[in-house]
Design a protein around this motif. Sequence first.
Motif, PDB file in Angstrom:
ATOM      1  N   ASN A   1       0.854  -1.192   0.000  1.00 26.47           N
ATOM      2  CA  ASN A   1       0.000   0.000   0.000  1.00 26.47           C
ATOM      3  C   ASN A   1       0.882   1.231   0.000  1.00 26.47           C
ATOM      4  O   ASN A   1       1.025   1.904   1.001  1.00 26.47           O
TER       5      ASN A   1
ATOM      6  N   ARG B   1      -6.164  -5.455   8.477  1.00 26.97           N
ATOM      7  CA  ARG B   1      -6.649  -4.070   8.483  1.00 26.97           C
ATOM      8  C   ARG B   1      -6.657  -3.531   9.911  1.00 26.97           C
ATOM      9  O   ARG B   1      -7.313  -4.092  10.798  1.00 26.97           O
TER      10      ARG B   1
ATOM     11  N   GLN C   1      -3.217  -1.500   5.946  1.00 29.98           N
ATOM     12  CA  GLN C   1      -3.063  -2.948   5.843  1.00 29.98           C
ATOM     13  C   GLN C   1      -1.670  -3.318   6.336  1.00 29.98           C
ATOM     14  O   GLN C   1      -0.674  -2.880   5.769  1.00 29.98           O
TER      15      GLN C   1
ATOM     16  N   TYR D   1      -7.830   3.410   7.902  1.00 26.56           N
ATOM     17  CA  TYR D   1      -7.180   2.126   8.174  1.00 26.56           C
ATOM     18  C   TYR D   1      -5.909   1.952   7.334  1.00 26.56           C
ATOM     19  O   TYR D   1      -5.737   2.609   6.308  1.00 26.56           O
TER      20      TYR D   1
END
Length: 262
Positions: free
Chosen positions: A77, A109, A103, A101
């Motif tokens: 991410n 999460r 990851q 949130y």
Amino acid sequence: MKLYKVKAFVFILICCIFLSSCTPTNHAVYFDNVSTSEIISKAESLEPILQPNDLLNITVSSLNPTATEIFNASSENSFRASSATNTIAQSPGYLVDPEGYIQFPFLGRIKAAGLTKKNFQEGIKREIESRKLLKDPIVDVRYLNYKVSVLGEVSRPSVLTVPNEKLTLLEALGLAGDLTIFASRHNVLLIREEAGVKKLVRLDLTTDEIFTSPYYYLRSNDIIYVEPNRAKIASASATRQWLPLVLSSLTFIVVSIDRLTR
């Protein structure tokens, strides 16, 4: 005699222009009339609150480097941004999504927005220990996009990237080249977003109250706007009004001097 009068008129005109643009000294001084004293600065708001779109670097360490390595792999991410050369730069890190949130490896999460860095670190540590993935892990979280914007009557309006995550209002103004002579030191605007709500705060740099203000220490994404003072506004207005007249007068004077010296 006529030439003497023309020169005198020109001299008076120039003096009037300079005097109209002068700024009183007390309007250009920080902390005016502040006596010598000891001031305890309040830093309770120093710990920032994580927000959506924050880019975080998260590292985990323990007595078992091999088991720890998987937690420190580059995040999928990643933050992508276009540069001035139209190339795509990819920075490793954990981008807090619009819902707040990230990851994280093995943990999935995790909620980040709305927490302080300390609480977020402790939450990751508890999750790792509760799942018995590591023993006595140490979690460190740092911003990768901690920045402050300084706009208005400063020498170098800019977006400041802060590596140490600690910046005061005065330091930010210093990094922006300091206030100009036309800056309003009584009315500096600080724009801060908290929980999706923008907060507007007016700060006075001429008193020592700024040192005890909860806004003395800045947070990531704060915006500082320095307004022009009345002298700058009046000068700009007067320039627009008087410039055509001054140019016409100077043209007339040049023509008159040319005729008198023939």
